[in-house]
Design a protein around this motif. Sequence first.
Motif, PDB file in Angstrom:
ATOM      1  N   GLY A  45     -13.840  -0.285 -18.673  1.00 60.52           N
ATOM      2  CA  GLY A  45     -14.914  -0.806 -17.827  1.00 60.52           C
ATOM      3  C   GLY A  45     -14.657  -0.547 -16.349  1.00 60.52           C
ATOM      4  N   PHE A  46     -15.539  -1.092 -15.509  1.00 61.19           N
ATOM      5  CA  PHE A  46     -15.455  -0.811 -14.076  1.00 61.19           C
ATOM      6  C   PHE A  46     -14.368  -1.627 -13.371  1.00 61.19           C
ATOM      7  N   ALA A  47     -14.009  -2.781 -13.952  1.00 62.41           N
ATOM      8  CA  ALA A  47     -13.066  -3.690 -13.279  1.00 62.41           C
ATOM      9  C   ALA A  47     -11.806  -3.001 -12.726  1.00 62.41           C
ATOM     10  N   PRO A  48     -11.128  -2.171 -13.510  1.00 59.68           N
ATOM     11  CA  PRO A  48      -9.915  -1.552 -12.954  1.00 59.68           C
ATOM     12  C   PRO A  48     -10.180  -0.564 -11.804  1.00 59.68           C
ATOM     13  N   LEU A  49     -11.421  -0.128 -11.653  1.00 65.05           N
ATOM     14  CA  LEU A  49     -11.739   0.835 -10.588  1.00 65.05           C
ATOM     15  C   LEU A  49     -12.272   0.149  -9.331  1.00 65.05           C
ATOM     16  N   LYS A  50     -12.557  -1.153  -9.498  1.00 58.89           N
ATOM     17  CA  LYS A  50     -13.206  -1.894  -8.421  1.00 58.89           C
ATOM     18  C   LYS A  50     -12.355  -1.955  -7.154  1.00 58.89           C
ATOM     19  N   LEU A  51     -11.079  -2.214  -7.322  1.00 59.89           N
ATOM     20  CA  LEU A  51     -10.165  -2.312  -6.173  1.00 59.89           C
ATOM     21  C   LEU A  51     -10.145  -1.021  -5.363  1.00 59.89           C
ATOM     22  N   LEU A  52     -10.040   0.059  -6.092  1.00 57.75           N
ATOM     23  CA  LEU A  52     -10.017   1.365  -5.465  1.00 57.75           C
ATOM     24  C   LEU A  52     -11.319   1.584  -4.693  1.00 57.75           C
ATOM     25  N   TRP A  53     -12.435   1.250  -5.338  1.00 56.54           N
ATOM     26  CA  TRP A  53     -13.736   1.390  -4.688  1.00 56.54           C
ATOM     27  C   TRP A  53     -13.762   0.539  -3.419  1.00 56.54           C
ATOM     28  N   GLU A  54     -13.326  -0.710  -3.533  1.00 55.36           N
ATOM     29  CA  GLU A  54     -13.383  -1.618  -2.380  1.00 55.36           C
ATOM     30  C   GLU A  54     -12.503  -1.151  -1.224  1.00 55.36           C
ATOM     31  N   SER A  55     -11.445  -0.422  -1.550  1.00 53.64           N
ATOM     32  CA  SER A  55     -10.560   0.053  -0.486  1.00 53.64           C
ATOM     33  C   SER A  55     -11.257   1.081   0.411  1.00 53.64           C
ATOM     34  N   TYR A  56     -12.365   1.662  -0.070  1.00 49.07           N
ATOM     35  CA  TYR A  56     -13.127   2.615   0.743  1.00 49.07           C
ATOM     36  C   TYR A  56     -14.452   2.027   1.247  1.00 49.07           C
ATOM     37  N   ALA A  57     -14.713   0.771   0.871  1.00 49.14           N
ATOM     38  CA  ALA A  57     -16.052   0.234   1.107  1.00 49.14           C
ATOM     39  C   ALA A  57     -16.315  -0.062   2.575  1.00 49.14           C
ATOM     40  N   ALA A  58     -17.497   0.358   3.038  1.00 37.14           N
ATOM     41  CA  ALA A  58     -17.850   0.164   4.442  1.00 37.14           C
ATOM     42  C   ALA A  58     -18.562  -1.160   4.658  1.00 37.14           C
TER      43      ALA A  58
END
Length: 322
Positions: A262-275
């Motif tokens: 699912g998306f949960a494990p990728l969320k942190l990585l995504w948030e690290s780039y979030a503007a």
Amino acid sequence: QTSTRKKILELLTEAGGGFVSGELLAKKLNCSRAAVWKHMEELRKEGFELEAVRKKGYRIKSTEDKVTENEIQYGLEAKRLGKTVYYKETVDSTQKLAHRLVQEGCPGGTLVIAEEQTGGRGRLQRAWYSPKYTGIWMSVVLRPDLPPQWAPPFTLIAAVAVAQAIEETAGVHPEIKWPNDILIGGKKCTGILTELQADTDQIQAVIIGIGINVNETEFPDELKPIATSLLIESGRKIKRALLVQRILERLEKYEKIYIENGFAPLKLLWESYAAVIGKNITAHTLKGDISGKAIGITDEGVLQLEGEDGKIHSIYSADIEI
Ligand code: BT5
């Protein structure tokens, strides 16, 4: 001797980057093919970028950076993504072509890429500026065995893959603007458009369209205030095929993680780039505007906005104004 070599360069130049056979050169120079070959070696030693290909002849090496099937597959470490490549010099839209190929049954992992799009599209049919040889205009076909409601996070997954690849290749720090933009210094360098072909309970294909401004030095007036390229931001020209490779490799990895966990494990990585996280923003949705503080995204990739009244709004799709 030098005049012969000059004549060779002249003939190759006239061919405009096309091949000239050894036989023709020999005839025109009134010498043997072996002599032609020797002259070529000498010219190469002098630093001229010439290429010899068996049965075709000689040509001036293309200095144009291209994104052909060969350029993309040579050195590509992905296993499925990019195994099938449709390359076009010119196309209306890689996204449109990808839709057609999906209907014809192209395999998951198919890449459609073009040097130029004459009818590139963003969301809601907005035009996407796609000039020749400078950007990456591509569509990736994925065929995950998932229900259709699992499709939206693919935009976020692709954004992470692209942001990381940009960081690695260009050495600049991109930010992801939910859901589908990548910005550098507040200007857009990448747009992502995820589309779906699905039955009621099963995805047939997710088609991820990715447009990246890479080596543009300028933009049309209407885009000047909002658009930028990796060259403008990093000061260096980037070989587009390398960037494509790094994107495909990451996308392949993250697709697998998403399907399995699912998306949960990728969320942190995504948030690290979030503007947008932590900022007050306005979401322009098709149903109207919602303002509030972006507090994060859910495990499904849905943006959470906290309104003045403390109420949490879930945003599924919108244009975000920071
Ligand atoms: C997007 O739409 O950002 C998604 C763009 C996807 C393009 C790719 S290229 C390969 C594939 N084939 C296609 O035909 N499309 C995909 P959206 O969020 O709606 O943003 C569109 C807006 O971005 C436009 O209305 C312009 O304001 C702006 N824009 C257009 N071209 C741009 C460019 N090259 N760089 C930055 N901004 C641009």
